[in-house]
Design a protein around this motif. Sequence first.
Motif, PDB file in Angstrom:
ATOM      1  N   GLU A   1       0.837  -1.341  -0.099  1.00  0.00           N
ATOM      2  CA  GLU A   1      -0.166   0.026  -0.078  1.00  0.00           C
ATOM      3  C   GLU A   1       0.739   1.336  -0.020  1.00  0.00           C
ATOM      4  O   GLU A   1       0.521   2.068  -0.726  1.00  0.00           O
ATOM      5  N   ASN A   2       1.818   1.152   1.038  1.00  0.00           N
ATOM      6  CA  ASN A   2       2.618   2.292   0.927  1.00  0.00           C
ATOM      7  C   ASN A   2       3.992   2.300   1.781  1.00  0.00           C
ATOM      8  O   ASN A   2       3.812   2.355   2.993  1.00  0.00           O
TER       9      ASN A   2
ATOM     10  N   ARG B   1       6.807   3.795   2.179  1.00  0.00           N
ATOM     11  CA  ARG B   1       7.595   4.754   2.757  1.00  0.00           C
ATOM     12  C   ARG B   1       6.808   5.147   3.995  1.00  0.00           C
ATOM     13  O   ARG B   1       7.353   5.419   5.051  1.00  0.00           O
ATOM     14  N   ARG B   2       5.619   4.831   4.162  1.00  0.00           N
ATOM     15  CA  ARG B   2       4.563   5.041   5.322  1.00  0.00           C
ATOM     16  C   ARG B   2       5.011   3.992   6.282  1.00  0.00           C
ATOM     17  O   ARG B   2       5.215   4.444   7.676  1.00  0.00           O
TER      18      ARG B   2
ATOM     19  N   TYR C   1       2.180  13.665   7.771  1.00  0.00           N
ATOM     20  CA  TYR C   1       2.578  14.132   6.236  1.00  0.00           C
ATOM     21  C   TYR C   1       1.602  15.206   5.795  1.00  0.00           C
ATOM     22  O   TYR C   1       0.286  15.406   6.205  1.00  0.00           O
TER      23      TYR C   1
ATOM     24  N   SER D   1      -0.748  10.536   3.659  1.00  0.00           N
ATOM     25  CA  SER D   1       0.164   9.314   3.127  1.00  0.00           C
ATOM     26  C   SER D   1      -0.554   8.367   4.253  1.00  0.00           C
ATOM     27  O   SER D   1       0.058   7.931   5.462  1.00  0.00           O
TER      28      SER D   1
ATOM     29  N   LEU E   1      -2.305   3.993   4.351  1.00  0.00           N
ATOM     30  CA  LEU E   1      -2.520   2.770   3.691  1.00  0.00           C
ATOM     31  C   LEU E   1      -3.756   2.812   2.962  1.00  0.00           C
ATOM     32  O   LEU E   1      -4.773   2.461   3.777  1.00  0.00           O
TER      33      LEU E   1
END
Lengths: 325, 250
Positions: A192-193, A195-196, B84, B88, B90
Motif C-alpha cells: 500500500e505505502n 514509505r509510510r 505528512y 500518506s 495505507l
Amino acid sequence: MRDARRAFPVVFLGLLALVPVVAHLTGEPYYLTVFSRIMVFGLAALGLNLILGFGGLVSFGHALYLGIGAYAVGILSAHGVTSGFAHLGAALAVGAVAALLIGLVCLRTSGMAFIMITLAFAQMFYFLAVGLRQYGGDDGLSIPARSAFGPLALQDATVLYYVIFALLAATLYVLHRVVHARFGMVLQGCRENERRMIALGFPTLRYKLAAYVASALICVLAGVLLANLTQYASPAYMQWVVSGDLIVMILFGGMGTLLGPVVGAAAIIAIEDVLTAFRLGLPWGIDQVVNAHWMAILGALIIVVVLTLKQGLYGWLVHRAARAG
Amino acid sequence: MTPLVVAGLQKRFGGLAATDGLDLTVAGGELHAVIGPNGAGKTTLINQLSGEIRPDAGRIEFQGVDITHAPAHRRSLIGISRSYQITSVLRGFTALQNVAMAVQAHAGHSFGFWSPAARDRALTGPAAAALEQVGLAHRAQARADELAHGEQRQLELAMALATRPRLLLLDEPMAGMSQREAENIVALLAALKGRYSILLVEHDMDAVFALADRITVLVYGRAIACGTTDEIRASPQVREAYLGDEEAEA
C-alpha cells in the motif's frame, strides 16, 4: 460475500480431489496428468502471488525457482540418488540460499528496476542450465524414476496426484494464516505505502526478504513436483516465458486472493489444452486454424478477462455467487 | 533532557539551500511552531528530522543521543513520530487497520505467521483508543481511501499518536481542512499540548498563534527569528519578511 469466499475454496478443492475418481471411471488417465500439471503451476503461481499480489513486488524471474527444484531432482537422480528427502532437502537448501542472495540484491530496487533485475537473474540461471553439458545442456535430462519417499509410491500417477493435491491444500491453508497474521499485514502495508511503513517504524527490507524467500521456496517445491510429474528437468522450465505465464495466471485468476492464481492456472492450462486439441469438425478448416493459432485466442481471452473483470476470474466467480446467494 | 536539539543543519538541493545552518530546540512538553513562506524549507526540515532525507552537515540530537545518521524506522522506534503534509496512509486498509499497523510497528518484531492480526487485542485495543482520541472512532471500519479529506488528516494524527511518541512532527495537519475540521484539530492539539513535545509546521496563523509556546520563522532555510508568540508578533524583521504580507492580504 463472506460465505461465498469461504465456500469456494472448499468446492474447488473438493472438485480437484474427485478428478482421479472421474479419470478412473471414464478410463481417461490423461486427465490425471493435466490436473496434476494444473496444480503444480497453481502452486507456483500461489507462491509468486505471495509477493506479487500481497507484497506488490512484481518478480519476473520466478521460473528460476521452478528450475532449481526440477534440476535438484534431475541432477541427484543422474548421480543415482533416488531419495525424495534428499531431492527435496537439496532443492529447498539451494533455493533458500539463492533466494536469499538474489532477494538481497533485487529488493534494493523497486518498480520497473525490480522487474528487470529479477528477469536478469532468471536468465543467468537459464543460460547456466543450458551450459550444463553433462546434464543434457539445451535438451535437459530425463529422470529414470520418481523421487522415493519411503512407502509413498509416486510412480503411481494417482498417488503423485494426491501428494501434489495435499501440498497445494496445505500451502493454501498456511498462506491463508500468514497473510492475515502480523507478518502478512506488514507485507500488505508495504504494497500500500512502503514509505509510510518505514516512517511508522518498520524495517521493511527484512520482511520483504522473508516473503521473497518463502515465495521462492514454494516455487522450488513446485519445481520438484514438476520434475516428478514429467520425469524430466529442462532449461525450458526456467525460460522467461514461464515466469510470464505465472504472472498471467495470477492476473487471470485475480491477485487479490490466495485461490485466484490457482483458479487462473487451472483456467489457462485447461484453455490451452482445449484449444490445441480442438476437433469439432467445423467447416473451412476452422479446427486446424484454432489448433495452430491457439495462442492468439488465449491472448484475446486474457485481455478480455483482465480488462473486464477487475478482480480476475476468481473474484468474479465469488462476486456472482454472492449475488445469486 | 531536551528532546530535540538541531545544530548547524545544512541541506542543499543543487544550488538551492533548503536548510541553511539551522539551529533549533524543542523543549520537553513544548509546542514549537515553524512558520515561513512556501519554499522556506519547512517540509525538508521535517524530512531530515524523521530520517527520510539526510542532511549535508549539522547535527540532530534526540534526548541527548546523536541521531543524525539513524535510519527512519529506528527514529520512529525511539519515539519520533510524524504526519505528512500530503496525506500518506495505507489506502486499501480500514482506518482501524491503519492505526493498528502503527501500534504493531512498536510492538516488537512482526514475524508472526499464524494468529490473525485483526483479532489481536494488543493491536486493535490501542488502535481503537487512538481513533477515539482524534474523533474518528465511528469510521473505524471504513477504508482509508473512502474517508473524506479531513478524516484522512485525522487518521494521520491517530497513526502518529498510536506509536506513543515522545516527539510529534506534524507537517501542516490542517492543510485543506474546512473551518470546522480545523477547529477540531486545534482543540485536539491543545489537548495534546504539554503531554508530548510537538514540532508543528502550519500555515494557519490563527492556529499557530493560539497553540504555540515558541515560534521559529524560517525563510530560505534560515531561522530569521525565534521566540514566544508575542516576540514574533512584535518582531519588525518577521513582519517585513513574512507576517506583513499576510496581514496586508487580510
